[in-house]
Design a protein around this motif. Structure first.
Motif, PDB file in Angstrom:
ATOM      1  N   SER A  78       0.830  -1.195   0.000  1.00 50.08           N
ATOM      2  CA  SER A  78       0.000   0.000   0.000  1.00 50.08           C
ATOM      3  C   SER A  78       0.871   1.254   0.000  1.00 50.08           C
ATOM      4  N   THR A  79       0.481   2.237  -0.800  1.00 51.35           N
ATOM      5  CA  THR A  79       1.215   3.504  -0.852  1.00 51.35           C
ATOM      6  C   THR A  79       0.468   4.614  -0.119  1.00 51.35           C
ATOM      7  N   PHE A  80      -0.487   4.251   0.733  1.00 52.89           N
ATOM      8  CA  PHE A  80      -1.206   5.256   1.514  1.00 52.89           C
ATOM      9  C   PHE A  80      -0.211   6.057   2.354  1.00 52.89           C
ATOM     10  N   ARG A  81      -0.366   7.366   2.367  1.00 53.61           N
ATOM     11  CA  ARG A  81       0.632   8.250   2.957  1.00 53.61           C
ATOM     12  C   ARG A  81       0.707   8.160   4.471  1.00 53.61           C
ATOM     13  N   TRP A  82      -0.423   7.952   5.147  1.00 58.79           N
ATOM     14  CA  TRP A  82      -0.470   8.073   6.611  1.00 58.79           C
ATOM     15  C   TRP A  82      -0.752   6.710   7.248  1.00 58.79           C
ATOM     16  N   LYS A  83       0.175   5.782   7.064  1.00 55.98           N
ATOM     17  CA  LYS A  83      -0.026   4.429   7.566  1.00 55.98           C
ATOM     18  C   LYS A  83       0.018   4.333   9.091  1.00 55.98           C
ATOM     19  N   GLY A  84       0.436   5.388   9.762  1.00 55.86           N
ATOM     20  CA  GLY A  84       0.462   5.362  11.224  1.00 55.86           C
ATOM     21  C   GLY A  84      -0.884   5.649  11.861  1.00 55.86           C
ATOM     22  N   LYS A 117     -12.499   0.727  31.046  1.00 54.82           N
ATOM     23  CA  LYS A 117     -11.561  -0.382  30.933  1.00 54.82           C
ATOM     24  C   LYS A 117     -10.414  -0.073  29.966  1.00 54.82           C
ATOM     25  N   ILE A 118     -10.376   1.161  29.476  1.00 54.68           N
ATOM     26  CA  ILE A 118      -9.278   1.587  28.610  1.00 54.68           C
ATOM     27  C   ILE A 118      -8.277   2.358  29.463  1.00 54.68           C
ATOM     28  N   SER A 119      -7.095   1.798  29.665  1.00 60.83           N
ATOM     29  CA  SER A 119      -6.085   2.452  30.518  1.00 60.83           C
ATOM     30  C   SER A 119      -5.612   3.753  29.878  1.00 60.83           C
ATOM     31  N   TYR A 120      -5.286   3.681  28.606  1.00 62.14           N
ATOM     32  CA  TYR A 120      -4.930   4.851  27.800  1.00 62.14           C
ATOM     33  C   TYR A 120      -4.738   4.389  26.366  1.00 62.14           C
ATOM     34  N   ILE A 121      -4.698   5.322  25.444  1.00 60.20           N
ATOM     35  CA  ILE A 121      -4.381   5.025  24.061  1.00 60.20           C
ATOM     36  C   ILE A 121      -2.875   5.205  23.871  1.00 60.20           C
ATOM     37  N   SER A 122      -2.211   4.169  23.364  1.00 58.35           N
ATOM     38  CA  SER A 122      -0.777   4.221  23.104  1.00 58.35           C
ATOM     39  C   SER A 122      -0.585   4.580  21.632  1.00 58.35           C
ATOM     40  N   PHE A 123      -0.328   5.856  21.380  1.00 62.08           N
ATOM     41  CA  PHE A 123      -0.332   6.395  20.017  1.00 62.08           C
ATOM     42  C   PHE A 123       1.096   6.793  19.651  1.00 62.08           C
ATOM     43  N   GLU A 124       1.636   6.184  18.606  1.00 61.85           N
ATOM     44  CA  GLU A 124       3.042   6.405  18.226  1.00 61.85           C
ATOM     45  C   GLU A 124       3.143   7.242  16.960  1.00 61.85           C
ATOM     46  N   PHE A 125       3.967   8.279  17.005  1.00 61.14           N
ATOM     47  CA  PHE A 125       4.321   9.015  15.797  1.00 61.14           C
ATOM     48  C   PHE A 125       5.351   8.196  15.008  1.00 61.14           C
ATOM     49  N   SER A 126       5.289   8.251  13.678  1.00 61.10           N
ATOM     50  CA  SER A 126       6.235   7.536  12.815  1.00 61.10           C
ATOM     51  C   SER A 126       6.426   6.104  13.303  1.00 61.10           C
ATOM     52  N   VAL A 127       5.405   5.291  13.072  1.00 59.62           N
ATOM     53  CA  VAL A 127       5.284   3.972  13.700  1.00 59.62           C
ATOM     54  C   VAL A 127       6.429   3.048  13.299  1.00 59.62           C
ATOM     55  N   GLN A 186       6.161   4.790   9.418  1.00 62.20           N
ATOM     56  CA  GLN A 186       5.120   5.543   8.717  1.00 62.20           C
ATOM     57  C   GLN A 186       4.438   6.556   9.643  1.00 62.20           C
ATOM     58  N   PRO A 187       4.108   7.748   9.118  1.00 61.14           N
ATOM     59  CA  PRO A 187       3.634   8.847   9.958  1.00 61.14           C
ATOM     60  C   PRO A 187       2.131   8.830  10.232  1.00 61.14           C
ATOM     61  N   VAL A 188       1.763   9.677  11.189  1.00 59.55           N
ATOM     62  CA  VAL A 188       0.364   9.926  11.563  1.00 59.55           C
ATOM     63  C   VAL A 188      -0.038  11.278  10.989  1.00 59.55           C
ATOM     64  N   SER A 189      -1.235  11.378  10.442  1.00 62.65           N
ATOM     65  CA  SER A 189      -1.709  12.665   9.926  1.00 62.65           C
ATOM     66  C   SER A 189      -2.204  13.544  11.064  1.00 62.65           C
ATOM     67  N   MET A 190      -2.161  14.847  10.853  1.00 59.39           N
ATOM     68  CA  MET A 190      -2.639  15.773  11.873  1.00 59.39           C
ATOM     69  C   MET A 190      -4.135  15.594  12.107  1.00 59.39           C
ATOM     70  N   ASP A 191      -4.883  15.352  11.043  1.00 65.61           N
ATOM     71  CA  ASP A 191      -6.334  15.184  11.184  1.00 65.61           C
ATOM     72  C   ASP A 191      -6.665  13.969  12.032  1.00 65.61           C
ATOM     73  N   ASN A 192      -5.926  12.870  11.842  1.00 73.63           N
ATOM     74  CA  ASN A 192      -6.188  11.666  12.620  1.00 73.63           C
ATOM     75  C   ASN A 192      -5.842  11.872  14.087  1.00 73.63           C
ATOM     76  N   TYR A 220       3.828  16.929   3.142  1.00 76.98           N
ATOM     77  CA  TYR A 220       2.726  16.325   2.399  1.00 76.98           C
ATOM     78  C   TYR A 220       1.342  16.906   2.698  1.00 76.98           C
ATOM     79  N   ASP A 221       1.213  17.698   3.748  1.00 81.92           N
ATOM     80  CA  ASP A 221      -0.075  18.343   4.053  1.00 81.92           C
ATOM     81  C   ASP A 221       0.050  19.814   3.671  1.00 81.92           C
ATOM     82  N   LYS A 222      -0.597  20.198   2.578  1.00 80.09           N
ATOM     83  CA  LYS A 222      -0.412  21.535   2.013  1.00 80.09           C
ATOM     84  C   LYS A 222      -0.767  22.648   2.990  1.00 80.09           C
ATOM     85  N   ARG A 223      -1.599  22.352   3.988  1.00 83.23           N
ATOM     86  CA  ARG A 223      -1.958  23.371   4.979  1.00 83.23           C
ATOM     87  C   ARG A 223      -0.772  23.762   5.852  1.00 83.23           C
ATOM     88  N   TYR A 224       0.266  22.920   5.876  1.00 83.74           N
ATOM     89  CA  TYR A 224       1.394  23.150   6.784  1.00 83.74           C
ATOM     90  C   TYR A 224       2.702  23.435   6.054  1.00 83.74           C
TER      91      TYR A 224
END
Length: 315
Positions: free
Chosen positions: A137-143, A161-171, A177-183, A215-219
């Motif tokens: 897959s060539t999707f840009r924001w695979k994180g 029952k959710i302790s926390y969300i473990s969210f990684e930048f550039s997985v 692979q990166p995370v998008s700002m919108d996500n 890759y995000d033209k807004r930034y």
């Protein structure tokens, strides 16, 4: 510059066979170009070495500590900064403070992170988007996190029952692979509405910020520092192995947005397992180098060169 010489294909085959074809068992002197990790391998700048040489060693009132806190507060927007000797120390403290039992959904996992979650009684659940598991897959924001996967876990087990969300930048496990700002924003807003903590693994946050800028033209015209500040705003804290984007050979930190109870628990654990609250087991000189590296990592020309040379080499 380190002179390492050259090897022949025959020599490399013999060395590989001797190591049982296990790259971790290859001797460093037999490797000309090393892709094993970027962890702790950064060449430090003359300014970093100057800080190292002039730092005054002090357990309780190190000036380097206060400088580090000020810089990282400015980068992250978080009130509390706790230095550690490396990222897994921050993971250990965070897991013990936030997990009793329950689930820790995340966008894939890093080995030590998952282990610390399990040792604290948590159960990891992968909620990364399906594209991340597809190497073609060539999707840009695979994180990115799949919000529907997260909602399914919450609906089934309850937000408590959710302790926390473990969210990684550039997985890491997904090939960096990166995370998008919108996500990031979307997941954070869902967590806020359901009283769920979101904790970033921000070890490669600068690389992620660069990808957003590119890759995000807004930034396109936004500075790396301002992009980072927005990225961190969509979370309640972070753990960082500073041996990557912060450009040091040793170090890490735990950042907490504003939870004083969490901060006090974390400091108590730091004293028990790591060292002084002003150094986290590091020397004052290493803290000074980390402070300087945390400024230098914001330089756009630096991070552009780091990412683009890797892109060039990959092609």
């Amino acid at each position: 510059i380190e002179y390492i010489g050259e090897t022949t294909e025959e020599q490399r085959k013999a060395d590989a066979k001797e190591a049982g074809y296990n790259t971790f068992l290859l001797k460093s002197k037999h490797v000309a170009i090393d892709f094993l990790t970027d962890s702790g391998t950064s060449a430090q700048s003359t300014d970093q070495w100057a800080e190292y040489m002039t730092a005054v060693e002090s357990q309780a009132t190190s000036d380097s500590y206060y400088e580090l806190v000020e810089i990282l507060q400015r980068v992250t927007g978080y009130k509390y900064i706790i230095p550690t000797h490396q990222g897994r120390a921050a993971e250990h403290i965070m897991s013990q403070c936030l997990i009793k039992d329950g689930f820790v959904p995340g966008n894939m996992y890093f080995t030590t992170t998952k282990l610390h979650q399990e040792m604290a009684g948590g159960t990891f659940a992968d909620i990364i988007i399906d594209e991340a598991h597809d190497t073609q897959s060539t999707f840009r924001w695979k994180g990115n996190v799949d919000l529907n996967k997260l909602k399914k876990i919450v609906d089934e087990h309850g937000a408590d029952k959710i302790s926390y969300i473990s969210f990684e930048f550039s997985v890491n496990l997904a090939g960096g692979q990166p995370v998008s700002m919108d996500n990031a924003k979307e997941v954070y807003e869902y967590c806020e509405a359901n009283n769920i903590y979101l904790m970033w693994d921000a070890t490669r946050c600068v690389e992620n910020a660069y990808m957003i800028k590119k890759y995000d033209k807004r930034y396109h015209d936004t500075s790396i520092q301002d992009i980072l500040h927005e990225m961190f705003s969509y979370g309640h804290g972070c753990t960082v192995s500073s041996k990557k984007d912060n450009l040091v050979n040793i170090g890490g930190f735990l950042g907490i947005k504003d939870d004083e109870v969490f901060f006090e628990k974390a400091q108590a654990m730091l004293r028990t397992y790591e060292g002084s609250v002003t150094n986290g087991g590091l020397s004052s000189a290493d803290v000074a180098v980390l402070a300087q590296g945390s400024k230098e990592m914001l330089d756009f020309n630096y991070i552009r060169n780091r990412v683009e040379q890797t892109h060039y080499l990959g092609n």
